[in-house]
Design an enzyme around this catalytic site. Sequence first.
Site, mmCIF file in Angstrom:
data_model
loop_
_atom_site.group_PDB
_atom_site.id
_atom_site.type_symbol
_atom_site.label_atom_id
_atom_site.label_comp_id
_atom_site.label_asym_id
_atom_site.label_seq_id
_atom_site.Cartn_x
_atom_site.Cartn_y
_atom_site.Cartn_z
ATOM 1 N N ASP A 221 -33.012 -13.890 44.165
ATOM 2 C CA ASP A 221 -34.356 -14.436 43.905
ATOM 3 C C ASP A 221 -35.427 -13.814 44.776
ATOM 4 O O ASP A 221 -36.607 -14.100 44.604
ATOM 5 C CB ASP A 221 -34.360 -15.956 44.096
ATOM 6 C CG ASP A 221 -33.497 -16.652 43.077
ATOM 7 O OD1 ASP A 221 -33.176 -17.842 43.274
ATOM 8 O OD2 ASP A 221 -33.102 -15.995 42.097
ATOM 9 N N CYS B 85 -35.652 -18.574 33.143
ATOM 10 C CA CYS B 85 -36.063 -17.172 33.260
ATOM 11 C C CYS B 85 -35.150 -16.273 32.427
ATOM 12 O O CYS B 85 -33.935 -16.433 32.419
ATOM 13 C CB CYS B 85 -35.990 -16.720 34.720
ATOM 14 S SG CYS B 85 -37.215 -17.508 35.761
ATOM 15 N N ASN C 7 -34.961 -24.995 43.923
ATOM 16 C CA ASN C 7 -33.598 -24.994 43.422
ATOM 17 C C ASN C 7 -32.731 -26.104 44.000
ATOM 18 O O ASN C 7 -31.617 -26.319 43.527
ATOM 19 C CB ASN C 7 -32.953 -23.616 43.635
ATOM 20 C CG ASN C 7 -33.588 -22.589 42.701
ATOM 21 O OD1 ASN C 7 -34.262 -22.957 41.740
ATOM 22 N ND2 ASN C 7 -33.402 -21.322 43.001
ATOM 23 N N ARG D 212 -27.058 -15.608 30.417
ATOM 24 C CA ARG D 212 -26.888 -16.661 31.421
ATOM 25 C C ARG D 212 -26.025 -17.763 30.811
ATOM 26 O O ARG D 212 -26.492 -18.824 30.450
ATOM 27 C CB ARG D 212 -28.237 -17.198 31.884
ATOM 28 C CG ARG D 212 -29.123 -16.132 32.514
ATOM 29 C CD ARG D 212 -30.431 -16.710 33.015
ATOM 30 N NE ARG D 212 -30.285 -17.345 34.326
ATOM 31 C CZ ARG D 212 -31.286 -17.990 34.941
ATOM 32 N NH1 ARG D 212 -32.434 -18.138 34.322
ATOM 33 N NH2 ARG D 212 -31.096 -18.518 36.141
ATOM 34 N N ARG E 100 -43.990 -22.434 37.778
ATOM 35 C CA ARG E 100 -42.729 -23.178 37.668
ATOM 36 C C ARG E 100 -42.115 -23.379 39.050
ATOM 37 O O ARG E 100 -41.416 -24.351 39.301
ATOM 38 C CB ARG E 100 -41.724 -22.423 36.790
ATOM 39 C CG ARG E 100 -41.933 -22.556 35.308
ATOM 40 C CD ARG E 100 -40.739 -22.000 34.574
ATOM 41 N NE ARG E 100 -39.499 -22.491 35.175
ATOM 42 C CZ ARG E 100 -38.419 -21.729 35.345
ATOM 43 N NH1 ARG E 100 -38.422 -20.467 34.969
ATOM 44 N NH2 ARG E 100 -37.325 -22.235 35.882
HETATM 45 C C1 EPZ Z 1 -29.467 -20.396 39.954
HETATM 46 O O1 EPZ Z 1 -29.366 -19.986 38.601
HETATM 47 C C2 EPZ Z 1 -30.944 -20.390 40.270
HETATM 48 N N1 EPZ Z 1 -31.630 -21.329 39.399
HETATM 49 C C3 EPZ Z 1 -31.521 -18.997 40.073
HETATM 50 O O2 EPZ Z 1 -32.857 -19.034 40.556
HETATM 51 C C4 EPZ Z 1 -30.751 -18.000 40.933
HETATM 52 O O3 EPZ Z 1 -31.186 -16.712 40.607
HETATM 53 C C5 EPZ Z 1 -29.246 -18.108 40.657
HETATM 54 O O4 EPZ Z 1 -28.804 -19.466 40.830
HETATM 55 C C6 EPZ Z 1 -28.429 -17.256 41.628
HETATM 56 O O5 EPZ Z 1 -28.700 -17.653 42.954
HETATM 57 C C7 EPZ Z 1 -31.580 -22.639 39.727
HETATM 58 O O6 EPZ Z 1 -30.985 -23.017 40.731
HETATM 59 C C8 EPZ Z 1 -32.308 -23.568 38.820
HETATM 60 P P1 EPZ Z 1 -25.613 -18.802 38.664
HETATM 61 P P2 EPZ Z 1 -27.949 -20.150 37.836
HETATM 62 O O7 EPZ Z 1 -24.933 -19.841 37.868
HETATM 63 O O8 EPZ Z 1 -27.332 -21.423 38.243
HETATM 64 C C9 EPZ Z 1 -22.965 -16.006 35.834
HETATM 65 C C10 EPZ Z 1 -35.133 -18.653 40.572
HETATM 66 O O9 EPZ Z 1 -35.746 -17.582 40.608
HETATM 67 N N2 EPZ Z 1 -22.483 -17.267 35.263
HETATM 68 O O10 EPZ Z 1 -25.359 -18.682 40.126
HETATM 69 O O11 EPZ Z 1 -28.177 -19.888 36.411
HETATM 70 C C11 EPZ Z 1 -24.414 -15.765 35.431
HETATM 71 O O12 EPZ Z 1 -24.467 -15.104 34.205
HETATM 72 C C12 EPZ Z 1 -33.946 -18.803 39.648
HETATM 73 O O13 EPZ Z 1 -35.374 -19.655 41.292
HETATM 74 C C13 EPZ Z 1 -21.470 -17.236 34.308
HETATM 75 O O14 EPZ Z 1 -20.948 -16.189 33.956
HETATM 76 O O15 EPZ Z 1 -27.170 -18.930 38.476
HETATM 77 C C14 EPZ Z 1 -24.969 -14.935 36.549
HETATM 78 O O16 EPZ Z 1 -24.750 -13.576 36.269
HETATM 79 C C15 EPZ Z 1 -33.768 -17.582 38.761
HETATM 80 N N3 EPZ Z 1 -21.042 -18.412 33.766
HETATM 81 C C16 EPZ Z 1 -24.142 -15.355 37.757
HETATM 82 O O17 EPZ Z 1 -23.009 -16.083 37.256
HETATM 83 C C17 EPZ Z 1 -21.593 -19.622 34.129
HETATM 84 O O18 EPZ Z 1 -21.167 -20.673 33.608
HETATM 85 C C18 EPZ Z 1 -24.903 -16.273 38.702
HETATM 86 O O19 EPZ Z 1 -25.330 -17.379 37.947
HETATM 87 C C19 EPZ Z 1 -22.625 -19.623 35.103
HETATM 88 C C20 EPZ Z 1 -23.052 -18.440 35.656
#
Ligand code: EPZ
Length: 436
Positions: free
Chosen positions: A309, A120, A26, A125, A401
Amino acid sequence: MKTPKKFVIKGGRTLNGEVEISGAKNAVVAILPATILADEPCVVENVPDISDVEISFRILRELGATVEYLSPHTYRIDTTAIRSHCVPYESARRMRASYYFMGALLGKFGHCRVSMPGGCPLGDRPIDQHLKAFAKLGAACKVDRGMVDITTQDGLKGNQIFFDCVTVGATMNAILAAVKAEGLTVIENAAKEPHIVDLASFLNSMGAEIMGAGTDTIKIRGVKYLRGTDYAVIPDQIEAGTYMVAAAATGGNVLVKNVIPKHLESIISVMEKIGVKIEQFDDAVRVSVDGPLVKTSIKTRPHPGFPTDMQPQISALLCLAEGTSMIKEGVSEQRFQYVDELRRMGADIQVDGKVAVIEGTGHLTGAPVKACDLRAGAALMIAGLAAQGVTTIEDIYHIERGYSDMEGKLRALGACIEKKAIIQNETGSQPDQDAV
Ligand code: EPZ
């Protein structure tokens, strides 16, 4: 079309020995797009051999960058000849982190056209906070038939960005877009994950001016020029946690090397509550079990809380603990899809919305199962290692991945595991009796 593969695991063996942790998925999936912002070639070290990196390299090459292999896990990336600012659906759909090309292309060229990301299936998301950050910097964002068009008339201007929720991706994207914007940007309610600090450190090593990464307020003073750099990606805290849980689930004794213990604090705290013994060293932790595993209650939270995660993996461990455990998913919308697969192995788990109640049965039984996402696949690997009998795991492309050479690392620890081709109309079959 690649022949689909499966893992075949003969469980019940303890893991012993040493495992070396690779670079953080990440972090690297943000750092590779960030090379677009550089005005000179960059060298990136400790790059993990995972398919999300292959996809990132493919997108960089499609944009016109050159990616040169220098030595194991080390690449020279020259993006100075990039002319295209479009990331097509075919490439972007294969991973969620393709959205980082939005911030990088916008930050460098002032416009981009990137497909909505894949990744995923963890429920809804959205990327509304990403687009909010870009708009705050003066960009116009339009989503049209799955493509995100982002343009600026007279360049990006620094501004105040307040995120409505703590989001890793949008925090990273705001940094990427702001680092060359004119003036000061202040990001409030920022995510604090180690990979965010790593992206900021990478950009600062090129001459960016980013302050406060790792806190909830990040300040960025835009610069005009970013020189080349030679930068090593941090170790992967989730890969480390996964092997720590695998060692505990099999009752083994494993030295997990090339880690930053500070990044593992919440994982160590939860595992010690479950009864796992963990010794900490400068860049390693030793995991062993010298008593029964016991129930606990966990809520996943943004860093420094217990990482979402690691939620599937710790669930697999709690299936082996005595007593009733509870897990509350505090970050992702839906992250219990793997439970049905664990139930096929004898797990007793009830899920109600974002809460799972786990009745520790103390044992699991091998069965044919399917990975539904990256960390779910890791949880099934852990369950298969601990289970009596043979487990076959299909759809292992999810696992590949984010985990480099997982079967090789586990085999070196004493696991009985093999990767096999899935012969036509064989899916869901009984595990090979003569398996490894
Ligand atoms: C990152 O995803 C990671 N992926 C995920 O890891 C990880 O689970 C997640 O952060 C939380 O730590 C990468 O870094 C590539 P978020 P991301 O934006 O960026 C909401 C793995 O297993 N949200 O922190 O998609 C969203 O719906 C993967 O390595 C909005 O509402 O996570 C979620 O409920 C899986 N609007 C929460 O925030 C937005 O514009 C956290 O999402 C963005 C997010």
